[in-house]
Design an enzyme around this catalytic site. Structure first.
Site, PDB file in Angstrom:
ATOM      1  N   GLY A   1       0.854  -1.181   0.000  1.00 31.52           N
ATOM      2  CA  GLY A   1       0.000   0.000   0.000  1.00 31.52           C
ATOM      3  C   GLY A   1       0.882   1.219   0.000  1.00 31.52           C
ATOM      4  CG  ASP A   2       0.466   4.203   2.335  1.00 33.19           C
ATOM      5  OD1 ASP A   2      -0.710   3.912   2.050  1.00 33.19           O
ATOM      6  OD2 ASP A   2       0.780   4.709   3.413  1.00 33.19           O
TER       7      ASP A   2
END
Lengths: 785, 785
Positions: free
Chosen positions: B369-370
């Site tokens: 993620g990110d």
């Protein structure tokens, strides 16, 4: 009943007059400076529920009756009942001598190319030819065998074994699109199979081959659907000079044999529209193209074309990947060249027939149907034929306008549905239902652009088994004659707004139905045009605006004509109706963008201006302020609009609009776009300013009376002429009104099956309120006629 | 309650065994010749409505808890309640010393590229860069001025004034697609505008320009949505060597400062996934691509790429007509080259971080993620990093499988939703609803492919304001641990049917949601993946079949692998998911056609094999026996099918199937096509034989339990393995069962909120009937664990 007469006075005249077009409306105001006065508001003519449908109904005229040999009494009775002033023999009937003696115009039908059956039997090389595509066969190894006739009705076609297959056919690898070299395939005439060698395994192969049409499509239809038991009929292709000469000899004999005939009714001329039939007892349709040139092919014409145009038509130019250049396809320049080439021949052939009729003192009529391919009634060259009467079958307002709007001095005549044929006129049949539904649409459009005559076809003896139907038709005939008596042939008021339908065809296919994708899923009758889903043209057919037809090629060449107020582009993506690749022609996109920017209106329906290119699907998405999601930008955000519930376009129809589709996948590209109708974020009708102009998008527009109102308001809004809405306007969307300046009268029609109350605005803005009977039409104003 | 044990006996063994794949099922039968006996059918464990959810629930382990500084008591209490054996500091929280002293694994989060804010302030040239497209501006004359930042959040981007615009930007005439010569435009850095001269009037122009990302997207989200009031955070691009060196110094200091940390949790590495923001207080999303490389650009990388690959990436290679190479787009080879180039850098950067952690005796975890762009966990090169733990956020079965199916020896850990953040954990919030809905989908998929650990994120203090939620999560933790205890990490039974999802990405985007057109119209939460409309992958995630991922390029190169039973091609037309132009690659079309012809199965959903070419939209319409109408053949007839109501695929779901779309515009091309579901002539699910193989078409497949059953039956039918359906099978479509051969137990899960009765078939075909609590899961068989 209540009459409220509300004179708004003349305050708006000064703004209205300068904008009126010279052709219609200015005359109106010159003649009638005080409109309310001129409409002798004789309350005695205000409708009463028990009054007859029409109060002015000359007993005879403007109606053509089909006659049936051997049923003279019946014919006499029906001539009286419907007030016919002309009779005609249908295809398949003959006039008796007794009937020919009546003091009526006598239309006699001839379809010359199928009139005589000796010649086609002796000259199979003169049967009409067409290119067919075989079924697609998967090569499981390096060879495939393709059975050409698989999927085609065996009595309808004969594979061409006369001309050289290697010269005139093509085998195509449809996986790659490559043409297979002639050396890699062979045709076995004994079993009508093609064997292809050197195939790529698991590629798919087709053959574009020439076939002769061995059964005339109309004969086949009547044989199978109407149970005709006469011998099968073949047509011939008059392009062959010997054949043409023979046909003219037949024609002369026929003229000799029809001395009392006033009008030679050509049904039609040379080439039948395309109907392909699958095998089986019912010979179901495989393919149909009412305005297509699929059956105009002959080797002789191919060779002449090549000499004249300097290039050869390829088989694939006709087969078109199996789509056969259906009218929905964006036509190629090669196909347009072919159309022009055949049209010139057909005009020449038709002119010869007209001249020979005229030489006998007979007039001619031409029927838009059956063998009408190549006639092109909107083409300037058509006028060279010298035909006197245009006759078209009409089931709706679009069909009416197709006839009524055609250029030229011809008398315009409609042939109404249903035909008196056993498909409808059978036990349990309901011919009134179909007729009434048709008539309401036709009458609505007729208030904008009338025709001169109406008529019926088929077997009178079938019709008279339905006495209610006979009464119903008498009512139609009387309403039709009343319209002419009241209006004396004058035009009704149209607003100073000229609408152009813009597509790949322009005038060539004026008022031809722009069938959309849902049409595929309609189980339809084979003999009638029925439209599934969206039908903007039918909505337009009854609106008080001038309508013009423009092709995208005209825009490319000359830009948007100066007299156009609003352009409508309506069609599925990459079809002829929206225009497909034309929209990535920079001249076209720039011209229409410039037109709107400088004050023009643009209405798009379905996939307007669509062709996926440079990140856009709607090439004028900037003008519309909307775009359609195809899956490439599902995670790109868009403005979320809320419906502007009091928008001008929504007035009258907020609860009654039928958007057709619900999930349009159309989103706003601009926060200044106005949502007029939407569903779960899918935009259905939107409005958007662009420069000095305005654009309206509609996802679909099925035909309904409220939807027609949405279209009218969209046109006025796009034109920036909201001020015109309460002029010559009936507020109730289920009703219509039409104002006739020259004859000082106006009509208010109830297009619904329920009683309606409406307020009618005069062209000057004053108004009355009145009640209307179900399906009724009321004439007000000058009743002295 | 009633138990019906129905031994079907062994009559089908002889036919079943030879076809089983060696990996799973053959072993099963070797070990268990008499299946019913081995499942100690202890009726005492049959569910009772008043029994606790689980009967085997070790109190601790396999759960990671977020901790909150200053709330030690709370953390202690929750460690006990949920049985956590690991704690972690969220992004934005820090572990207290007291908590660090607990005998737990300690995960500490570091996102190195945004860990330190001095460097980006001093080195604005090291901010991440990306290509943006300006708004499209219509030239009303021969000049246009384009405001580059219009439509972009002013605090998120800064136009690049450091590098030479003339070298690195492009101005494009989007009406023609032509690049405007550099001499015809100029950039004014003072107002971030580009002026274009020599324009074609009414053409539309855009600028592809470089911008720096001046606000990290996650920081921005937390700032705006979660009300964080800390300073805005900038990320940097570690591609710049000085920057990377600096970051490693920061990292070493951080490692020094975290002596008790067992696991360095990388969140993630170098490049944030793409989130573009529009102006305004809420900075709404403009564009999002969770697996895109939009923010991996730097001038340095561009130059290195050009040297290595021998060609230069153009700005338009990134801008992609404004679609930015979104994962839904068919990737170009140039974009794939760029992905490979960046991936290699990210692996190198990640390996350095892992090695430095390992040198301190710490393990590493990586969070999907990110800043995970470039990580590519399904790529073989990913393993070079040496990461120990995969951590993925999961809202559904697809997200679970994304983690659980990833190759490599890593421990797999899920982070569940909802985050304990104020968006959900607010007055009136209902976190249980979201959690339960997620858990049911995740549990369903987990029965096919489990992960090793689960965990939560956010503020514990928010969660504990919802005591019911705390209880609910305890139940989840216990169910999760019970699954591991019961199954001892073994695989559940899968049928000898291997399914390959075939698209343009293959393994690169395994278990990535193939969003369709309806996604555009979903008003969604920014933090969670929600799928609008069709969702075949979620249906697939819980089925007992092996799943493989194939790219169309692999098919072109090597054909269909020999171990594949059924290919699934599911996506909108011309997207990466269906494959677009790949389908007119003759090698691809021929390979898949040959695969089915020789006995393979093909399942198509949405617009399978679609690319309009040579008269076909579905290039394998011959295999499917269906085609989609685009408007080119609306008057070409097609076979009209009636539904085969007793077809194998319809069993169980005749009344409960949810087709999603109703008007598919899909028709039959072959009378041998079988309609399984249809609506008004529009085909929704069909079956068709092709050679020795079979094909199934589905217009859409939204996720529902009955729809998952339709997919399972379609897979078995397409594979010609209908005989497998009553093996390891729970008849009620709202329930599932999973058989674990090694641990001699099986689970029956009720995925619905109502009580359910079902018949469960053992892998040998014998069966029992049982009742299930709402949402319950029951373990049967060997209960000795």
């Amino acid at each position: 009943m209540v009459i409220i007469v509300n004179y708004n006075g003349f305050h708006s005249f000064s703004t209205l007059i300068p904008l009126l077009s010279p052709r219609h409306s200015l005359q109106y105001f010159q003649h009638n400076r005080k409109p309310p006065k001129k409409f002798n508001m004789d309350t005695s003519i205000i409708p009463d529920e028990h009054e007859p449908l029409s109060r002015v109904h000359p007993k005879t005229g403007r109606v053509t009756l089909p006659v049936e040999a051997g049923k003279e009494d019946l014919v006499h009775k029906m001539i009286d009942a419907w007030g016919a002033d002309a009779i005609r023999d249908s295809d398949g009937t003959e006039l008796s001598e007794e009937l020919k003696q009546l003091n009526l115009d006598i239309y006699s039908v001839i379809c010359l190319v199928r009139a005589e059956q000796e010649w086609p039997r002796k000259h199979p090389e003169h049967l009409p030819q067409k290119y067919l595509i075989s079924e697609a066969v998967t090569a499981r190894g390096t060879e495939v065998e393709i059975d050409l006739m698989r999927g085609y009705h065996p009595r309808k076609y004969r594979v061409d074994t006369i001309n050289d297959a290697r010269k005139y056919w093509e085998v195509i690898d449809r996986t790659t699109g490559a043409v297979v070299p002639v050396g890699h395939w062979s045709f076995d005439a004994s079993n009508a199979k093609v064997r292809v060698t050197g195939c790529n395994p698991y590629h798919v192969y087709t053959v574009n081959f020439l076939a002769y049409v061995t059964w005339d499509a109309t004969s086949m239809y009547n044989h199978i659907t109407n149970g005709w038991d006469r011998p099968r009929v073949m047509s011939v292709d008059p392009y062959h000079p010997e054949c043409r000469e023979h046909l003219m000899r037949v024609y002369e004999k026929w003229l000799d044999a029809h001395p009392q005939t006033n009008v030679v009714r050509l049904t039609t001329l040379a080439y039948h529209f395309a109907v392909d039939s699958a095998p089986g007892e019912t010979a179901p349709d495989r393919f149909r193209d009412w305005t297509g040139y699929q059956e105009t092919v002959s080797v002789r014409a191919l060779e002449d074309f090549a000499r004249e145009y300097g290039y050869r038509m390829r088989p694939e130019d006709f087969v078109d990947q199996g789509f056969y250049n259906h009218t929905s396809r964006v036509p190629s320049q090669r196909y347009l060249d072919w159309i022009e080439f055949i049209h010139r021949f057909v005009v020449d052939f038709g002119r010869e027939m007209v001249e020979r009729a005229n030489a006998r003192g007979k007039r001619t009529g031409i029927f838009w149907g059956d063998h009408w391919t190549g006639v092109e009634p909107y083409s300037p060259a058509f006028q060279k034929m010298g035909v006197d009467i245009h006759i078209g079958a009409a089931e709706d307002g679009v069909a009416l306008r197709r006839v009524s709007d055609a250029p030229g001095p011809q008398v315009k005549e409609l042939r109404f549905y249903p035909y008196f044929f056993p498909d409808v006129f059978a036990d349990g049949g309901n011919p009134i239902e179909e007729s009434l539904s048709n008539w309401l649409k036709i009458r609505r459009a007729m208030l904008r652009q009338p025709v001169d005559r109406i008529g019926y076809g088929g077997y009178l003896s079938l019709a008279t088994k339905f006495p209610d139907f006979v009464d119903h038709v008498r009512g139609i005939c009387e309403e039709f004659r009343e319209l002419h008596e009241r209006t004396r042939g004058s035009q009704s008021w149209k607003g100073p707004v000229k609408v152009a339908i813009l597509n790949a065809w322009g005038k060539r296919r004026a008022w031809i139905n722009s069938f959309g994708i849902p049409q595929k899923f309609l189980i339809k009758r084979p003999d009638v045009i029925q439209v599934a889903g969206t039908n903007l043209l039918e909505c337009l057919a009854g609106l008080p605006v001038e309508v013009e037809w423009l092709s995208l090629a005209e825009i490319e060449q000359s830009g948007v004509p100066g007299d156009i107020s609003v352009i409508i582009n309506d069609g599925d993506a990459d079809t002829a109706w929206s225009g497909g690749h034309w929209w990535i022609n920079p001249k076209v996109a720039a011209a229409v963008r410039a037109f709107v920017d400088s004050g023009g209106g643009l209405i798009g329906c379905r996939a307007p201006t669509a062709h996926f290119h440079e990140g856009r699907f709607f090439q004028l998405s900037d003008v519309f302020g909307v775009e359609k999601e195809l899956g490439h930008s599902v995670q790109t955000a868009c403005p979320r609009l809320t419906v502007e519930s009091d928008h001008f376009i929504r007035a009258d129809t907020a609860d009654s609009f039928d958007p057709g589709i619900r999930h349009s996948h159309v989103f706003a590209t601009d926060p200044t776009t106005t949502a007029i109708y939407e569903h779960d974020g899918h935009l259905l009708v939107t409005a958007h300013p662009f420069g000095k102009g305005r654009a309206v998008f509609m996802a679909e527009l099925p035909y309904s009376l409220p939807n027609a109102r949405v279209l009218y308001r969209s046109i006025l809004w796009a034109a920036g002429r909201e001020d015109l809405v309460e002029r010559a306007f009936s507020t109730n969307p289920l009703t219509d009104c039409a104002f006739y300046e020259d004859s000082k009268c106006f009509a208010v029609a109830n297009n619904s099956g329920e009683k309606q109350r409406t307020t009618v605005y005069y062209p000057d803005g004053s108004s009355i309120e009145l009640d209307l009977r179900p399906h009724g039409i009321e004439w007000l104003g000058d009743t002295s006629v």
